[in-house]
Every structure is written in structure tokens, then in C-alpha cells.
Design a protein around this motif. Structure first.
Motif, PDB file in Angstrom:
ATOM      1  N   PRO A 151      -1.286  18.691  -4.365  1.00 49.22           N
ATOM      2  CA  PRO A 151      -2.096  17.481  -4.574  1.00 49.22           C
ATOM      3  C   PRO A 151      -1.705  16.407  -3.556  1.00 49.22           C
ATOM      4  O   PRO A 151      -0.605  15.876  -3.601  1.00 49.22           O
ATOM      5  CB  PRO A 151      -1.748  17.055  -6.006  1.00 49.22           C
ATOM      6  N   LYS A 152      -2.594  16.101  -2.642  1.00 50.69           N
ATOM      7  CA  LYS A 152      -2.288  15.208  -1.525  1.00 50.69           C
ATOM      8  C   LYS A 152      -2.022  13.769  -1.946  1.00 50.69           C
ATOM      9  O   LYS A 152      -2.583  13.281  -2.911  1.00 50.69           O
ATOM     10  CB  LYS A 152      -3.443  15.215  -0.526  1.00 50.69           C
ATOM     11  N   LEU A 153      -1.170  13.120  -1.161  1.00 48.50           N
ATOM     12  CA  LEU A 153      -0.894  11.701  -1.332  1.00 48.50           C
ATOM     13  C   LEU A 153      -1.933  10.910  -0.546  1.00 48.50           C
ATOM     14  O   LEU A 153      -2.317  11.305   0.557  1.00 48.50           O
ATOM     15  CB  LEU A 153       0.493  11.347  -0.772  1.00 48.50           C
ATOM     16  N   ARG A 154      -2.398   9.794  -1.103  1.00 48.98           N
ATOM     17  CA  ARG A 154      -3.308   8.903  -0.372  1.00 48.98           C
ATOM     18  C   ARG A 154      -2.519   7.809   0.337  1.00 48.98           C
ATOM     19  O   ARG A 154      -2.911   7.318   1.379  1.00 48.98           O
ATOM     20  CB  ARG A 154      -4.326   8.293  -1.320  1.00 48.98           C
ATOM     21  N   ASP A 155      -1.397   7.409  -0.286  1.00 47.57           N
ATOM     22  CA  ASP A 155      -0.499   6.433   0.339  1.00 47.57           C
ATOM     23  C   ASP A 155       0.918   6.693  -0.155  1.00 47.57           C
ATOM     24  O   ASP A 155       1.131   7.563  -0.999  1.00 47.57           O
ATOM     25  CB  ASP A 155      -0.946   4.993   0.065  1.00 47.57           C
ATOM     26  N   LEU A 156       1.858   5.942   0.348  1.00 49.13           N
ATOM     27  CA  LEU A 156       3.259   6.191   0.022  1.00 49.13           C
ATOM     28  C   LEU A 156       3.625   5.822  -1.412  1.00 49.13           C
ATOM     29  O   LEU A 156       4.686   6.218  -1.894  1.00 49.13           O
ATOM     30  CB  LEU A 156       4.172   5.444   1.001  1.00 49.13           C
ATOM     31  N   MET A 175       8.927  11.941  -7.671  1.00 49.03           N
ATOM     32  CA  MET A 175       9.285  11.010  -6.608  1.00 49.03           C
ATOM     33  C   MET A 175       8.020  10.569  -5.879  1.00 49.03           C
ATOM     34  O   MET A 175       7.098  11.337  -5.717  1.00 49.03           O
ATOM     35  CB  MET A 175      10.201  11.682  -5.586  1.00 49.03           C
ATOM     36  N   THR A 176       8.057   9.355  -5.408  1.00 48.63           N
ATOM     37  CA  THR A 176       6.923   8.834  -4.648  1.00 48.63           C
ATOM     38  C   THR A 176       7.091   9.168  -3.162  1.00 48.63           C
ATOM     39  O   THR A 176       8.196   9.509  -2.711  1.00 48.63           O
ATOM     40  CB  THR A 176       6.798   7.307  -4.807  1.00 48.63           C
ATOM     41  N   GLY A 177       6.013   9.015  -2.434  1.00 44.00           N
ATOM     42  CA  GLY A 177       6.074   9.197  -0.987  1.00 44.00           C
ATOM     43  C   GLY A 177       7.033   8.212  -0.348  1.00 44.00           C
ATOM     44  O   GLY A 177       7.726   8.534   0.617  1.00 44.00           O
ATOM     45  N   GLN A 178       7.102   6.997  -0.910  1.00 43.09           N
ATOM     46  CA  GLN A 178       8.008   5.981  -0.384  1.00 43.09           C
ATOM     47  C   GLN A 178       9.467   6.408  -0.533  1.00 43.09           C
ATOM     48  O   GLN A 178      10.273   6.217   0.372  1.00 43.09           O
ATOM     49  CB  GLN A 178       7.786   4.637  -1.097  1.00 43.09           C
ATOM     50  N   GLU A 179       9.807   7.007  -1.658  1.00 42.99           N
ATOM     51  CA  GLU A 179      11.186   7.471  -1.866  1.00 42.99           C
ATOM     52  C   GLU A 179      11.545   8.590  -0.891  1.00 42.99           C
ATOM     53  O   GLU A 179      12.657   8.619  -0.360  1.00 42.99           O
ATOM     54  CB  GLU A 179      11.367   7.942  -3.314  1.00 42.99           C
ATOM     55  N   ASP A 224       1.925   6.855  -4.016  1.00 38.13           N
ATOM     56  CA  ASP A 224       1.548   7.981  -4.873  1.00 38.13           C
ATOM     57  C   ASP A 224       2.756   8.861  -5.154  1.00 38.13           C
ATOM     58  O   ASP A 224       3.672   8.972  -4.335  1.00 38.13           O
ATOM     59  CB  ASP A 224       0.466   8.838  -4.212  1.00 38.13           C
ATOM     60  N   THR A 225       2.732   9.493  -6.307  1.00 37.93           N
ATOM     61  CA  THR A 225       3.794  10.418  -6.684  1.00 37.93           C
ATOM     62  C   THR A 225       3.504  11.776  -6.068  1.00 37.93           C
ATOM     63  O   THR A 225       2.386  12.284  -6.164  1.00 37.93           O
ATOM     64  CB  THR A 225       3.871  10.556  -8.215  1.00 37.93           C
ATOM     65  N   ALA A 226       4.509  12.348  -5.436  1.00 33.55           N
ATOM     66  CA  ALA A 226       4.365  13.684  -4.859  1.00 33.55           C
ATOM     67  C   ALA A 226       4.381  14.691  -6.001  1.00 33.55           C
ATOM     68  O   ALA A 226       5.197  14.590  -6.907  1.00 33.55           O
ATOM     69  CB  ALA A 226       5.499  13.972  -3.888  1.00 33.55           C
TER      70      ALA A 226
END
Length: 145
Positions: A65-70, A1-5, A72-74
Motif C-alpha cells: 500500500p503506497k505512501l502519499r506523503d511522509l 511506522m510512518t514514512g517520516q520515521e 502516512d503509515t507504511a
């Protein structure tokens, strides 16, 4: 899942989506969106050991593993990313707001319950015999004081 989801689910939990379209990117959620990446990174590190994707070198602490923006996949499995994290994110986004203090408490309680349930359902780690360099109390030796 992405940060946006993850963010979208949290916004729906908070009931802050657009009333007609259901969109989560609105003028009202701009501040939430600005804070979301850092909050997801913090929660991700907290929940990383609950995920099937957690990998650590021998003797090292696992690092999310950190997200750089929304977009990116978590680096989390779908259960942790889609069920547990949104409640934690919703809590952090609404805490301190005057609008609904009950919502923050509900989200925090649900987040903690889901983490505890995930911990309980985790498969047991491999068993390792405890080394006894000085012997032990086998066969009941010294059992009477």
C-alpha cells in the motif's frame, strides 16, 4: 511506522542530521525529503513479502500500500520498516553523490544482508503434495538403466 520515521532513521544512518539538535528536517536534507516518498514506495514493494503484514488474494501478487506523503503509515511490520528499509533508503539517497562512496556501499551491503536474514527467518509455507498425473517411480521401479 510512518514514512517520516523511516526517513529520520535513514538520515541518521547517513549522518546528515542537524549537528546540534539532531533534527532531520534541515536545509541540507530538503532534496532527500523530496525524493523519500517515491523511494520508500519502491523499497516497500521490494520488501513487502518479508513483512508480517503482507496479504495477497489467492493467485495474486501481493501489492504494497503506497505512501502519499511522509506522514502516512507504511504498511510494513516494525522490523522491516524500522531496520531494513532505512538502509535501503540511505543507499538510494547517497548513491551517486561524491561525498562518500563508501557509505553508499556500506548501506547497500547492510540492506541486502538484512533482507537475506529476514528471508531466512521467515516461517516455512505450508507443504503441498506434488500431484503426479502420470505416475512416478515408486518402489525403485526403473532404477536400473
Amino acid at each position: 511506522m510512518t514514512g517520516q520515521e523511516i526517513f529520520d532513521i535513514a538520515i541518521h544512518i547517513m549522518d546528515e542530521q542537524h549537528e546540534t539538535t539532531g533534527a532531520t528536517i534541515t536545509a541540507d536534507t530538503k532534496d532527500y525529503r523530496f525524493r523519500a516518498v517515491d523511494l520508500i514506495n519502491s523499497l516497500g514493494q521490494e520488501c513487502y513479502t518479508l513483512s508480517d503484514t503482507c496479504q495477497a488474494e489467492d493467485g495474486a501478487r501481493p501489492v504494497f500500500p503506497k505512501l502519499r506523503d511522509l506522514q502516512d503509515t507504511a504498511g510494513l511490520d516494525d522490523y522491516v520498516a524500522g531496520v531494513i528499509l532505512p538502509y535501503g533508503l540511505a543507499y538510494l539517497l547517497v548513491q551517486g553523490e561524491d561525498s562518500d562512496p563508501g557509505l553508499a556501499n556500506t548501506c547497500l551491503q547492510r540492506y541486502q544482508e538484512l533482507k537475506a536474514e529476514a528471508r531466512r527467518l521467515m516461517p516455512a509455507r505450508s507443504f503441498q503434495e506434488i500431484e503426479r498425473p502420470y505416475g512416478g517411480l515408486e518402489l525403485g521401479e526403473f532404477s536400473r538403466w
